[in-house]
Design a protein around this motif. Sequence first.
Motif, PDB file in Angstrom:
ATOM      1  N   THR A 166     -36.107  76.715  -4.872  1.00  0.00           N
ATOM      2  CA  THR A 166     -35.071  75.691  -5.044  1.00  0.00           C
ATOM      3  C   THR A 166     -35.342  74.491  -4.148  1.00  0.00           C
ATOM      4  OG1 THR A 166     -33.375  77.302  -5.678  1.00  0.00           O
ATOM      5  CG2 THR A 166     -32.609  75.209  -4.781  1.00  0.00           C
ATOM      6  N   GLN A 175     -31.531  77.305 -10.129  1.00  0.00           N
ATOM      7  CA  GLN A 175     -31.404  76.848  -8.745  1.00  0.00           C
ATOM      8  C   GLN A 175     -30.431  77.722  -7.950  1.00  0.00           C
ATOM      9  OE1 GLN A 175     -33.403  73.929  -7.723  1.00  0.00           O
ATOM     10  NE2 GLN A 175     -34.255  74.807  -9.603  1.00  0.00           N
ATOM     11  N   GLN A 191     -25.972  81.156  -8.071  1.00  0.00           N
ATOM     12  CA  GLN A 191     -27.003  80.279  -8.587  1.00  0.00           C
ATOM     13  C   GLN A 191     -26.563  79.578  -9.862  1.00  0.00           C
ATOM     14  OE1 GLN A 191     -29.458  84.207  -9.923  1.00  0.00           O
ATOM     15  NE2 GLN A 191     -30.650  82.358  -9.815  1.00  0.00           N
TER      16      GLN A 191
END
Length: 441
Positions: A166, A175, A191
């Motif tokens: 990330t 991410q 996430q």
Amino acid sequence: MSVSFLAPFLERSRWFGGKGRAFAVTGTRELLRLGGAPEVVLLLVEVTYDGGETELYQVPLAVHDEPQDRLEHAHVGHWPPGEAGRPAYDAPQDRIAMSQLLRAFGERPGFVRLPGHDLDLDAPGSLFSGEQSNSSVLFGEDSVLKLFRKVTPGENPDITTHRVLTEAGSPHIAQLYGWIEVEDLQLGMLQQFLRTASDGWDLALASVRDLFAEADLHAEEVGGDFAAEAARLGTALADVHAQLRASFPTSEVPGSSLASAMTARLDASVGVVPELAEYADAARSVFEAVAGLDVVPAQRIHGDLHLGQTLRTVAGWKLVDFEGEPAKPLAERLLPDSPWRDVAGMLRSFDYAPHAVAESMPEEDPDVLHQRGVRADEWARRNRKAFLASYCGEEGLSGTDRVLLTAYVVDKAVYECVYEARNRPTWLPIPLAGVARLTAG
């Protein structure tokens, strides 16, 4: 205080890894508590099996003042145990409890939040169904919280690998937004939700079905040809491996040690799957070629890669679930390994997809079955070639690379034989045929 009421809950939970083994709950500890209605308690449960082996499981509880009919299916017991206890439910199945966990990110100790995303703290939560080893809650179309069920002190590679990728801006992952960490236990990760994602395994199966529906066409002639996607997936994996190689320590493994480990797994597998004995000598020869290598470069990898660990989005392929192979101890999953292990996992997955579809189809006359088998082999070969060519790039495979890759693919197929023999015996011919093909000459 007695915590025996937790044992029945564990036994009926899909994520509990001790099914079929005699065990007792030998300890509990509150890791943290969020006040509110309901109170949310992250509970650490120690399980001890006959023989003395122990495991730790996270059981998040939603503790209510009164019984909740809507959550009766998720009832765990009373917490704390005893007359003073209140009704407690499995928190991931309680939307209100999950909303409290979400709002804690960035506001409470232990709830770490990475910068760069304006998190929607008011998004409603809903539990994903069908997960095997963890519990994931979707918050609107913004984020996903994965709560780890079996936990081990120390680094969880799913968090640390996602964090590195990330922060490096990798386009090939969901991410990382944050994680939950108490003392030396990493309990969950928040996430990006990939709204447009399609499961890579499902897409591959759809491509195979298109091929089988057009009996007179070759794989490259069918509208659902998967080769271009396989090539894009090879590029994505190469990029991820390059970033991991730059971000984590690398090392070297003696070829002799790697070959010994593969041979030991083969010998143990023959005891479980006697049908492997026919190919054992040829497989050992493949592994002996690895023993002739001085050292093998090793790095951080995915560790359990296959089509089911990939998602296709409008922005390209994403790799998910960097925890490594669940059956391995955490310390082993954290060790650097050859990137060819990930490549081998994908190549075996391309081999599995067409034969899995063929296995699920109704019986036909011998000519139809033969034609289906030819098309299945053709689909697998075409997509393996496209993926590998894209992964390797212009340099292609060196002689050493080919030795390593062949060994890792055979090692993976042997592992699959044991898995299928224990879980899906009717599928055993799929990996067994792979071992036969891979060791033939």
